[in-house]
Design an enzyme around this catalytic site. Sequence first.
Site, PDB file in Angstrom:
ATOM      1  N   LYS A 279      -8.134  19.629  -5.050  1.00 29.52           N
ATOM      2  CA  LYS A 279      -7.239  19.258  -3.947  1.00 29.52           C
ATOM      3  C   LYS A 279      -6.050  18.447  -4.475  1.00 29.52           C
ATOM      4  O   LYS A 279      -4.901  18.722  -4.121  1.00 29.52           O
ATOM      5  CB  LYS A 279      -8.020  18.416  -2.929  1.00 29.52           C
ATOM      6  CG  LYS A 279      -7.149  17.685  -1.933  1.00 29.52           C
ATOM      7  CD  LYS A 279      -7.944  16.774  -1.024  1.00 29.52           C
ATOM      8  CE  LYS A 279      -8.145  15.373  -1.502  1.00 29.52           C
ATOM      9  NZ  LYS A 279      -6.999  14.480  -1.384  1.00 29.52           N
TER      10      LYS A 279
ATOM     11  N   ARG B 133      -1.407  11.274   3.440  1.00 29.35           N
ATOM     12  CA  ARG B 133      -0.510  10.477   2.632  1.00 29.35           C
ATOM     13  C   ARG B 133       0.253  11.323   1.600  1.00 29.35           C
ATOM     14  O   ARG B 133       1.404  11.040   1.283  1.00 29.35           O
ATOM     15  CB  ARG B 133      -1.393   9.439   1.928  1.00 29.35           C
ATOM     16  CG  ARG B 133      -0.699   8.468   1.125  1.00 29.35           C
ATOM     17  CD  ARG B 133      -1.706   7.609   0.384  1.00 29.35           C
ATOM     18  NE  ARG B 133      -1.092   7.165  -0.844  1.00 29.35           N
ATOM     19  CZ  ARG B 133      -0.184   6.242  -0.897  1.00 29.35           C
ATOM     20  NH1 ARG B 133       0.211   5.643   0.194  1.00 29.35           N
ATOM     21  NH2 ARG B 133       0.373   5.901  -2.039  1.00 29.35           N
TER      22      ARG B 133
ATOM     23  N   CYS C 244      -6.062   8.150   4.124  1.00 24.45           N
ATOM     24  CA  CYS C 244      -7.339   7.432   4.127  1.00 24.45           C
ATOM     25  C   CYS C 244      -7.135   5.964   4.448  1.00 24.45           C
ATOM     26  O   CYS C 244      -6.152   5.353   4.027  1.00 24.45           O
ATOM     27  CB  CYS C 244      -7.977   7.526   2.740  1.00 24.45           C
ATOM     28  SG  CYS C 244      -8.923   9.011   2.458  1.00 24.45           S
TER      29      CYS C 244
ATOM     30  N   ARG D 171      -1.950   0.819   0.583  1.00 20.71           N
ATOM     31  CA  ARG D 171      -1.396   1.977  -0.129  1.00 20.71           C
ATOM     32  C   ARG D 171       0.112   2.162   0.076  1.00 20.71           C
ATOM     33  O   ARG D 171       0.553   3.122   0.703  1.00 20.71           O
ATOM     34  CB  ARG D 171      -2.139   3.263   0.272  1.00 20.71           C
ATOM     35  CG  ARG D 171      -3.598   3.182  -0.054  1.00 20.71           C
ATOM     36  CD  ARG D 171      -4.309   4.484   0.214  1.00 20.71           C
ATOM     37  NE  ARG D 171      -4.138   5.436  -0.881  1.00 20.71           N
ATOM     38  CZ  ARG D 171      -4.759   6.609  -0.917  1.00 20.71           C
ATOM     39  NH1 ARG D 171      -5.546   6.974   0.054  1.00 20.71           N
ATOM     40  NH2 ARG D 171      -4.571   7.423  -1.935  1.00 20.71           N
TER      41      ARG D 171
ATOM     42  N   ASP E 270     -12.287   7.643  -7.130  1.00 19.64           N
ATOM     43  CA  ASP E 270     -12.755   8.691  -6.216  1.00 19.64           C
ATOM     44  C   ASP E 270     -14.225   9.051  -6.421  1.00 19.64           C
ATOM     45  O   ASP E 270     -14.770   9.863  -5.672  1.00 19.64           O
ATOM     46  CB  ASP E 270     -11.884   9.954  -6.353  1.00 19.64           C
ATOM     47  CG  ASP E 270     -10.522   9.777  -5.686  1.00 19.64           C
ATOM     48  OD1 ASP E 270     -10.318   8.762  -5.000  1.00 19.64           O
ATOM     49  OD2 ASP E 270      -9.669  10.671  -5.848  1.00 19.64           O
TER      50      ASP E 270
ATOM     51  N   ILE F 269      -8.864  -0.254  -8.072  1.00 16.59           N
ATOM     52  CA  ILE F 269      -7.690   0.543  -7.700  1.00 16.59           C
ATOM     53  C   ILE F 269      -7.271   0.279  -6.255  1.00 16.59           C
ATOM     54  O   ILE F 269      -6.096   0.036  -5.973  1.00 16.59           O
ATOM     55  CB  ILE F 269      -7.940   2.060  -7.892  1.00 16.59           C
ATOM     56  CG1 ILE F 269      -8.484   2.361  -9.297  1.00 16.59           C
ATOM     57  CG2 ILE F 269      -6.666   2.863  -7.608  1.00 16.59           C
ATOM     58  CD1 ILE F 269      -7.528   2.116 -10.435  1.00 16.59           C
TER      59      ILE F 269
ATOM     60  N   ARG G 114     -11.215  17.142   4.785  1.00 21.44           N
ATOM     61  CA  ARG G 114      -9.906  17.002   4.129  1.00 21.44           C
ATOM     62  C   ARG G 114      -9.968  17.431   2.666  1.00 21.44           C
ATOM     63  O   ARG G 114      -8.947  17.866   2.116  1.00 21.44           O
ATOM     64  CB  ARG G 114      -9.425  15.543   4.194  1.00 21.44           C
ATOM     65  CG  ARG G 114      -8.997  15.101   5.570  1.00 21.44           C
ATOM     66  CD  ARG G 114      -8.358  13.723   5.512  1.00 21.44           C
ATOM     67  NE  ARG G 114      -7.500  13.632   4.349  1.00 21.44           N
ATOM     68  CZ  ARG G 114      -7.404  12.569   3.550  1.00 21.44           C
ATOM     69  NH1 ARG G 114      -8.087  11.490   3.791  1.00 21.44           N
ATOM     70  NH2 ARG G 114      -6.608  12.585   2.518  1.00 21.44           N
TER      71      ARG G 114
HETATM   72  C1  UD1 Z   1      -4.136   9.474  -5.896  1.00 18.89           C
HETATM   73  C2  UD1 Z   1      -5.177  10.440  -5.387  1.00 18.89           C
HETATM   74  C3  UD1 Z   1      -6.367   9.687  -4.818  1.00 18.89           C
HETATM   75  C4  UD1 Z   1      -6.908   8.715  -5.872  1.00 18.89           C
HETATM   76  C5  UD1 Z   1      -5.795   7.834  -6.415  1.00 18.89           C
HETATM   77  C6  UD1 Z   1      -6.237   6.950  -7.569  1.00 18.89           C
HETATM   78  C7  UD1 Z   1      -3.819  12.331  -4.697  1.00 18.89           C
HETATM   79  C8  UD1 Z   1      -3.285  13.147  -3.589  1.00 18.89           C
HETATM   80  N1  UD1 Z   1      -4.566  11.253  -4.363  1.00 18.89           N
HETATM   81  O1  UD1 Z   1      -3.703   8.701  -4.782  1.00 18.89           O
HETATM   82  O2  UD1 Z   1      -7.386  10.619  -4.476  1.00 18.89           O
HETATM   83  O3  UD1 Z   1      -7.882   7.876  -5.264  1.00 18.89           O
HETATM   84  O4  UD1 Z   1      -4.701   8.645  -6.892  1.00 18.89           O
HETATM   85  O5  UD1 Z   1      -6.752   7.709  -8.595  1.00 18.89           O
HETATM   86  O6  UD1 Z   1      -3.635  12.642  -5.858  1.00 18.89           O
HETATM   87  N2  UD1 Z   1       0.472   1.635  -5.451  1.00 18.89           N
HETATM   88  C9  UD1 Z   1       1.453   0.719  -5.133  1.00 18.89           C
HETATM   89  N3  UD1 Z   1       2.709   1.197  -4.871  1.00 18.89           N
HETATM   90  C10 UD1 Z   1       3.015   2.525  -4.931  1.00 18.89           C
HETATM   91  C11 UD1 Z   1       2.012   3.434  -5.263  1.00 18.89           C
HETATM   92  C12 UD1 Z   1       0.745   2.971  -5.513  1.00 18.89           C
HETATM   93  O7  UD1 Z   1       1.205  -0.480  -5.088  1.00 18.89           O
HETATM   94  O8  UD1 Z   1       4.170   2.863  -4.689  1.00 18.89           O
HETATM   95  C13 UD1 Z   1      -0.898   1.158  -5.737  1.00 18.89           C
HETATM   96  C14 UD1 Z   1      -1.916   1.655  -4.735  1.00 18.89           C
HETATM   97  O9  UD1 Z   1      -1.961   0.847  -3.576  1.00 18.89           O
HETATM   98  C15 UD1 Z   1      -3.183   1.590  -5.552  1.00 18.89           C
HETATM   99  C16 UD1 Z   1      -2.708   1.983  -6.959  1.00 18.89           C
HETATM  100  O10 UD1 Z   1      -1.306   1.727  -6.964  1.00 18.89           O
HETATM  101  O11 UD1 Z   1      -3.661   0.275  -5.591  1.00 18.89           O
HETATM  102  C17 UD1 Z   1      -2.957   3.422  -7.360  1.00 18.89           C
HETATM  103  O12 UD1 Z   1      -2.476   4.265  -6.329  1.00 18.89           O
HETATM  104  P1  UD1 Z   1      -1.970   5.744  -6.622  1.00 18.89           P
HETATM  105  O13 UD1 Z   1      -2.371   6.164  -8.004  1.00 18.89           O
HETATM  106  O14 UD1 Z   1      -0.552   5.826  -6.257  1.00 18.89           O
HETATM  107  O15 UD1 Z   1      -2.825   6.572  -5.573  1.00 18.89           O
HETATM  108  P2  UD1 Z   1      -2.353   7.884  -4.873  1.00 18.89           P
HETATM  109  O16 UD1 Z   1      -1.401   8.596  -5.763  1.00 18.89           O
HETATM  110  O17 UD1 Z   1      -1.959   7.594  -3.487  1.00 18.89           O
END
Ligand code: UD1
Length: 422
Positions: free
Chosen positions: A22, A93, A117, A122, A309, A331, A401
Amino acid sequence: MDKFLIRGGRPLTGSVRISGAKNSALPCLAAALLSSETVTLHNVPYVKDLITQRRLLEDLGATVLTPEIGTNIISAGNVDTFEAPYELVRTMRASVLALGPLLARFGKAKVSLPGGCAIGTRPIDLHLKAFEQLGANVSLESGDVVATAPKGRLTGAEIEFEKVTVTGTENVMMAASLATSVTTIRNAACEPEIEDLADLMSKMGAKISGAGTPVMTIEGVEALGSAEHSIIPDRIETGTFIVAAAITEGELEIRDCRPEHLVAVIEQLRAIGVDINEKDKTTLDVKKAAGGLKAKDVVTEPHPLFPTDMQAQYMTLMTQAEGTSNITETIFENRFMHVGELIRMGADISISGNTATVRGKTPLTGAKVIASDLRASASLVLAGLCAKGETFIDRVYHIDRGYETIVRKLKAVGADIERIKE
Ligand code: UD1
């Protein structure tokens, strides 16, 4: 809202095929927006998030054909709007992944701030800061992110993420692919899904090096073309089925997977007493080792370490291991919502800050529980499979999802599970 009814206590035996990832299919579909030519994707899982992503592309003006299950043919030549509506973004998201390609190809994009989620705040501040470094003007208007590129095109830049972000890295890869000059991303995410996206984009004509390492370089090109690509197998679904075999004391063959994408998970599970045999490059044979499961601590970290995850599923398994384990989530905040439900089923778990302490082994008994997010739902399904009696899981739209035909797959290997439609 649909529910699952699981009658637990049956060992899972047989063979299960892993679906496409996914989290790889989502950015790959978004990447099709980068080109006016056709992008064909295979092994796209049939899950709710992908249906939403297809809707999003269609709302923007793209055509998405699905001639057979798993294949999506996307033509984004007719894209004529640059806005992702709140109705779609609030449910998923990953809709923010439209920002990078729209900005790159059309010089403008408007996407609502995301939902998804319920696992913490996030934010997407790191995505937006990186777009600004690529020369975009970014503003927030009534809950929407509005980004424009002066003169219609972004400019390559040196970007260093202060925190590893998966979709942030993907968004920047896509944004930078059509920029003038070269972009370097430091502290880039190294997840296999990043490499898969880079593979697809390279087939489309992008010039990307270093994908899968913390430093990536993207040399902008004038335009991207057509490509055909097969999505990698889902490493989290793979890990979930490994746990399912172990927790039910069954024996599963897990096929069409990529063990090298979940080395940390396999090592951790082997260390606690799960017998995982790599039959060939894409097949695992899994059963619980004779000596039983032993508790072991784990800390979630960005790839290649133990993924967030898999945290919830691992926690369910730890309720069936002898001894005490500390599970530390680094995370996401608020990613322990399954704990309360597992306790209701008989688990002995306490939380202190971002660490959950599981004292095992405690028998689980069926109960009425509520799924709170995608991976939490998976942990409750696993708990239900090993619990005595009946477990009702409410709000299974979360699991829909991200897990393709989970009920059918589990039934086929001997689980007593059914979906109750409401
Ligand atoms: C992706 C995955 C999700 C997985 C996560 C971490 C997808 C669609 N989803 O989510 O399944 O759990 O990676 O492996 O690929 N953060 C910030 N600012 C930002 C972006 C992120 O502070 O602009 C923080 C987040 O709150 C979190 C950390 O960085 O604490 C990692 O988040 P991120 O890797 O961005 O997660 P996603 O890409 O949303």
